[in-house]
Design an enzyme around this catalytic site. Structure first.
Site, PDB file in Angstrom:
ATOM      1  N   LYS A 183      -2.114   2.317 -10.591  1.00  0.00           N
ATOM      2  CA  LYS A 183      -2.979   1.474 -11.408  1.00  0.00           C
ATOM      3  C   LYS A 183      -2.575   1.558 -12.874  1.00  0.00           C
ATOM      4  O   LYS A 183      -2.137   2.608 -13.342  1.00  0.00           O
ATOM      5  CB  LYS A 183      -4.435   1.913 -11.251  1.00  0.00           C
ATOM      6  N   TYR A 243     -13.354  15.087  -4.117  1.00  0.00           N
ATOM      7  CA  TYR A 243     -12.756  15.695  -2.926  1.00  0.00           C
ATOM      8  C   TYR A 243     -13.101  17.182  -2.815  1.00  0.00           C
ATOM      9  O   TYR A 243     -13.023  17.742  -1.727  1.00  0.00           O
ATOM     10  CB  TYR A 243     -11.232  15.515  -2.951  1.00  0.00           C
ATOM     11  N   ARG A 268      -5.443   8.281   2.510  1.00  0.00           N
ATOM     12  CA  ARG A 268      -5.322   8.864   1.166  1.00  0.00           C
ATOM     13  C   ARG A 268      -6.415   9.908   0.950  1.00  0.00           C
ATOM     14  O   ARG A 268      -6.163  10.996   0.423  1.00  0.00           O
ATOM     15  CB  ARG A 268      -5.413   7.747   0.135  1.00  0.00           C
ATOM     16  N   HIS A 281      -4.562   9.941 -10.330  1.00  0.00           N
ATOM     17  CA  HIS A 281      -5.835   9.692 -10.993  1.00  0.00           C
ATOM     18  C   HIS A 281      -5.705   9.956 -12.491  1.00  0.00           C
ATOM     19  O   HIS A 281      -5.155  10.981 -12.898  1.00  0.00           O
ATOM     20  CB  HIS A 281      -6.939  10.599 -10.427  1.00  0.00           C
ATOM     21  N   HIS A 313      -7.032   3.442   3.053  1.00  0.00           N
ATOM     22  CA  HIS A 313      -7.452   4.366   2.001  1.00  0.00           C
ATOM     23  C   HIS A 313      -7.983   5.667   2.585  1.00  0.00           C
ATOM     24  O   HIS A 313      -7.974   6.702   1.912  1.00  0.00           O
ATOM     25  CB  HIS A 313      -8.518   3.700   1.126  1.00  0.00           C
ATOM     26  N   ARG A 369      -2.026   4.675  -2.305  1.00  0.00           N
ATOM     27  CA  ARG A 369      -2.859   3.491  -2.127  1.00  0.00           C
ATOM     28  C   ARG A 369      -2.023   2.477  -1.354  1.00  0.00           C
ATOM     29  O   ARG A 369      -0.806   2.440  -1.464  1.00  0.00           O
ATOM     30  CB  ARG A 369      -3.275   2.888  -3.469  1.00  0.00           C
TER      31      ARG A 369
END
Length: 284
Positions: free
Chosen positions: A172, A279, A247, A270, A244, A148
């Protein structure tokens, strides 16, 4: 009903300190709710007499009128908050909006670049000059590690092990992960670090920012976005491309070459496999 709506809006303003824009949104949602019942029944009922079935009819009318699913979901959220307020005030026992489900949002597939387009973009920054060396290192790093942009600008020297080709990334929720770097990214970072000059205000050593601006201070996410926009214009690539997108392209290309979804999940950082599974549809 209008009196209770006014009480709720005052509660948002005085007790919760909601912004004028938030209050305006709630007002519009609840007034649409009141107007619907005025049109249907010829009079506006007290909100405590409205049933879950009638609320479902309101949402159905919004759908028939062509409202977007996101708009319908927002109005339902406003109703839930309004009736929770009514429960605390004691003018209703149960929240009739609580049992209603949000409309299922259609999930669009993420935009990505082909390997040829990525190669064209990575080759766009000049191979000499401080700005060119930095920009090439940034693009190579985002794509090579699937970062990110906030993770990229947050990198410190102590997070980079170029001998092993590994980054320590803070994602995150302050979750940390190790991300491998390809040989092109390693060489690009080495060349940039040899040219980088830090501002006196920046901490040196392991806490020094890897990527800096022309003043020698830490680069911002917006600066990375502007830098990418410049190279998109020069290469003629899709203007929808953002940091992004690299990514997304990283994850898609991994799956195209046989990587399993669990590995992609870990590399992207994630928390849930569901987030990574989008994806698989892009790759297919």
């Amino acid at each position: 009903m209008h009196r209770k709506i006014a009480q709720f809006l005052r509660h948002l303003h005085v007790e919760r300190g909601a912004s004028p824009l938030t209050i305006k949104s709630y007002r519009e949602d609840l007034e649409a709710f009141a107007e619907y019942f005025a049109d249907e029944q010829g009079a506006t009922p007290e909100p405590e007499t409205v049933t879950a079935v009638e609320l479902r009819g309101f949402l159905s009318a919004l759908h028939d009128a062509g409202y977007a699913k996101t708009s319908i979901a927002r109005k339902l959220a406003s109703l839930r908050s309004f009736y929770r307020f009514g429960q605390r005030q004691g003018w209703i026992d149960t929240n009739p909006a609580r049992a209603l489900r949000n409309p299922r949002k259609s999930r669009s597939l993420p935009h990505f670049l082909t390997t040829e387009e990525v190669g064209k973009l990575l080759a766009a920054p000049p191979a000499q000059g401080d700005a060119g060396l930095r920009d090439r290192a940034i693009l190579e790093t985002i794509y090579s590690a699937g970062l990110r942009v906030s993770e990229l600008v947050g990198l410190n020297d102590g997070d980079v092990d170029l001998d092993q080709g590994v980054l320590r990334v803070r994602g995150k929720g302050r979750r940390e992960r190790l991300s491998p770097l390809g040989s092109y990214a390693v060489r690009a970072i080495q060349k940039w670090l040899a040219a980088r000059e830090l501002a006196p205000s920046e901490k040196g050593g392991r806490e020094a920012p890897v990527f800096t601006n022309r003043f020698g201070t830490r680069l911002t996410t917006r600066s990375v976005g502007r830098m990418l926009e410049k190279y998109l214009r020069e290469t003629g690539l899709d203007q929808r491309t953002s940091p992004h997108t690299l990514r997304h392209s990283f994850a898609t290309h991994l799956l195209d070459r046989g990587a399993d979804i669990r590995s992609v999940q870990e590399l992207l950082g994630h928390k849930s496999l569901v987030t990574s599974q989008i994806y698989t549809h892009v790759s297919a």
